[in-house]
Design a protein around this motif. Sequence first.
Motif, PDB file in Angstrom:
ATOM      1  N   VAL A  82       0.833  -1.205   0.000  1.00 13.18           N
ATOM      2  CA  VAL A  82       0.000   0.000   0.000  1.00 13.18           C
ATOM      3  C   VAL A  82       0.866   1.254   0.000  1.00 13.18           C
ATOM      4  CG1 VAL A  82      -1.744   1.322   1.275  1.00 13.18           C
ATOM      5  CG2 VAL A  82      -1.842  -1.174   1.249  1.00 13.18           C
ATOM      6  N   VAL A  83       0.471   2.237  -0.817  1.00 12.43           N
ATOM      7  CA  VAL A  83       1.042   3.583  -0.774  1.00 12.43           C
ATOM      8  C   VAL A  83      -0.070   4.532  -0.360  1.00 12.43           C
ATOM      9  CG1 VAL A  83       2.068   5.461  -2.123  1.00 12.43           C
ATOM     10  CG2 VAL A  83       2.782   3.090  -2.534  1.00 12.43           C
ATOM     11  N   HIS A  84       0.182   5.360   0.645  1.00 11.49           N
ATOM     12  CA  HIS A  84      -0.863   6.258   1.163  1.00 11.49           C
ATOM     13  C   HIS A  84      -1.389   7.164   0.063  1.00 11.49           C
ATOM     14  CE1 HIS A  84      -2.765   9.561   3.340  1.00 11.49           C
ATOM     15  NE2 HIS A  84      -2.792   8.798   4.425  1.00 11.49           N
ATOM     16  N   GLY A  85      -0.503   7.842  -0.649  1.00  9.75           N
ATOM     17  CA  GLY A  85      -0.912   8.668  -1.781  1.00  9.75           C
ATOM     18  C   GLY A  85      -1.188  10.126  -1.458  1.00  9.75           C
ATOM     19  N   LEU A 132      -7.250   7.448   4.428  1.00 13.86           N
ATOM     20  CA  LEU A 132      -6.694   6.530   3.431  1.00 13.86           C
ATOM     21  C   LEU A 132      -7.608   6.207   2.255  1.00 13.86           C
ATOM     22  CD1 LEU A 132      -5.137   4.397   6.193  1.00 13.86           C
ATOM     23  CD2 LEU A 132      -3.810   5.008   4.180  1.00 13.86           C
ATOM     24  N   PRO A 133      -8.646   6.991   1.945  1.00 10.90           N
ATOM     25  CA  PRO A 133      -9.490   6.605   0.808  1.00 10.90           C
ATOM     26  C   PRO A 133      -8.770   6.687  -0.530  1.00 10.90           C
ATOM     27  CG  PRO A 133     -10.113   8.764   1.606  1.00 10.90           C
ATOM     28  CD  PRO A 133      -9.160   8.192   2.617  1.00 10.90           C
ATOM     29  N   GLN A 134      -7.661   7.427  -0.594  1.00  6.83           N
ATOM     30  CA  GLN A 134      -6.920   7.542  -1.838  1.00  6.83           C
ATOM     31  C   GLN A 134      -5.727   6.589  -1.891  1.00  6.83           C
ATOM     32  OE1 GLN A 134      -6.829  10.152   0.593  1.00  6.83           O
ATOM     33  NE2 GLN A 134      -5.074   8.951   1.242  1.00  6.83           N
ATOM     34  N   ALA A 135      -5.621   5.663  -0.929  1.00  2.00           N
ATOM     35  CA  ALA A 135      -4.508   4.711  -0.919  1.00  2.00           C
ATOM     36  C   ALA A 135      -4.498   3.890  -2.204  1.00  2.00           C
ATOM     37  CB  ALA A 135      -4.623   3.782   0.290  1.00  2.00           C
ATOM     38  N   VAL A 136      -3.311   3.603  -2.717  1.00  3.96           N
ATOM     39  CA  VAL A 136      -3.197   2.877  -3.979  1.00  3.96           C
ATOM     40  C   VAL A 136      -2.393   1.596  -3.785  1.00  3.96           C
ATOM     41  CG1 VAL A 136      -3.327   5.004  -5.316  1.00  3.96           C
ATOM     42  CG2 VAL A 136      -1.087   4.071  -4.723  1.00  3.96           C
ATOM     43  N   ASP A 137      -2.615   0.661  -4.697  1.00  2.24           N
ATOM     44  CA  ASP A 137      -1.885  -0.601  -4.705  1.00  2.24           C
ATOM     45  C   ASP A 137      -0.489  -0.360  -5.261  1.00  2.24           C
ATOM     46  OD1 ASP A 137      -1.963  -3.674  -4.575  1.00  2.24           O
ATOM     47  OD2 ASP A 137      -1.309  -3.285  -6.623  1.00  2.24           O
ATOM     48  N   ALA A 138       0.522  -0.679  -4.478  1.00  2.00           N
ATOM     49  CA  ALA A 138       1.894  -0.364  -4.863  1.00  2.00           C
ATOM     50  C   ALA A 138       2.322  -1.048  -6.157  1.00  2.00           C
ATOM     51  CB  ALA A 138       2.851  -0.746  -3.732  1.00  2.00           C
ATOM     52  N   ALA A 139       1.881  -2.287  -6.339  1.00  2.00           N
ATOM     53  CA  ALA A 139       2.308  -3.042  -7.513  1.00  2.00           C
ATOM     54  C   ALA A 139       1.399  -2.835  -8.713  1.00  2.00           C
ATOM     55  CB  ALA A 139       2.376  -4.534  -7.171  1.00  2.00           C
ATOM     56  N   GLY A 140       0.153  -2.410  -8.488  1.00  2.00           N
ATOM     57  CA  GLY A 140      -0.804  -2.342  -9.579  1.00  2.00           C
ATOM     58  C   GLY A 140      -1.121  -0.962 -10.104  1.00  2.00           C
ATOM     59  N   ASN A 141      -0.530   0.072  -9.518  1.00  2.00           N
ATOM     60  CA  ASN A 141      -0.819   1.439  -9.958  1.00  2.00           C
ATOM     61  C   ASN A 141       0.453   2.073 -10.494  1.00  2.00           C
ATOM     62  OD1 ASN A 141      -1.183   4.410  -9.792  1.00  2.00           O
ATOM     63  ND2 ASN A 141      -3.163   3.874  -8.916  1.00  2.00           N
ATOM     64  N   ASN A 142       0.412   2.520 -11.745  1.00  4.36           N
ATOM     65  CA  ASN A 142       1.597   3.093 -12.373  1.00  4.36           C
ATOM     66  C   ASN A 142       2.057   4.390 -11.722  1.00  4.36           C
ATOM     67  OD1 ASN A 142       1.893   1.105 -14.398  1.00  4.36           O
ATOM     68  ND2 ASN A 142       0.276   2.063 -15.625  1.00  4.36           N
ATOM     69  N   HIS A 143       1.167   5.029 -10.956  1.00  2.00           N
ATOM     70  CA  HIS A 143       1.512   6.299 -10.317  1.00  2.00           C
ATOM     71  C   HIS A 143       2.050   6.100  -8.902  1.00  2.00           C
ATOM     72  CE1 HIS A 143      -0.560   8.318 -13.623  1.00  2.00           C
ATOM     73  NE2 HIS A 143      -1.533   7.445 -13.457  1.00  2.00           N
ATOM     74  N   ALA A 144       2.100   4.850  -8.432  1.00  2.00           N
ATOM     75  CA  ALA A 144       2.547   4.564  -7.073  1.00  2.00           C
ATOM     76  C   ALA A 144       3.948   5.104  -6.775  1.00  2.00           C
ATOM     77  CB  ALA A 144       2.480   3.063  -6.798  1.00  2.00           C
TER      78      ALA A 144
END
Length: 287
Positions: A164-167, A193-205
């Motif tokens: 997880v990346v907080h974002g 954390l509603p904007q948290a992103v998947d570290a491996a699945g999001n190109n913007h991570a």
Amino acid sequence: MKAPPRLQALIEEGLIDSVVRQLMSGKEAMVFVVRCGDETRCAKIYKEANNRSFRQAVDYTENRKVKNSRQARAMAKGTKFGREAQEAAWQSAEVDALYRLAAAGVRVPQPYNFCDGVLLMELVTDAHGDAAPRLNDVRFTPGQARQHHATLVAEVVRMLCAGVVHGDLSEFNILLAHSGEADGEDFPVIIDLPQAVDAAGNNHAPRMLLRDVANLRDFFGQFAPELLATRYGPEIWSLYQRGLLSNDTLLTGRYTPSHAEVDLASVMREIDDARDEDAARRLRMAQ
């Protein structure tokens, strides 16, 4: 105080007993202090999409998982059902992230329940039992700044190891809590954390993680200027990308980028393959 309609429904369901007061109103939600039996908790009411100042940027929602392919198609087409599904996915993202991070040992509020767009969770408190302050409302000594910065960098690593990346991490969504013991110390708790992103699945991570760590550096660097010269963000992501990052990794705060020659042909092949896959996916959805 009189319960808002969306909390009144939870009172009728027996999930909460009473509403004590409103704690805050932010860009995404309103938070209330509530009583649940003998415990004081908080209830986060997510605002409807048209009432939020924070929009669901595609950077954050990229590759978010939904329950089924019908929802995914509707979200891609922007239908009414798709917008409702997207809204539900946005709200449940924080719930999912909280449970995931709490299980990984990250200091986040303990979630208890999520019902009809209302998240019930732990009320993070200070030494007096009042709602804990945000970092931006606190002044630190150089020693305190170094200590809390090190703690939060370690929390970012723990989050990343949990995928997880907080974002949107900054001094505005970190609380300074107290252990509750007489001789206990204050410690940071990460929220929102509603904007948290998947570290491996999001190109913007990668970009988001670098920004999160830079925000920590810049804030605590006001009190301990030597932190401004550190480069923990690039170091963390480089180790993660190479599969060398763990919760026990010793970081240095230094980073020297590699100047190895880039295989441009391989990069272009990856881009072309991604375009072909996207075109095939769009064709299947249109059938």
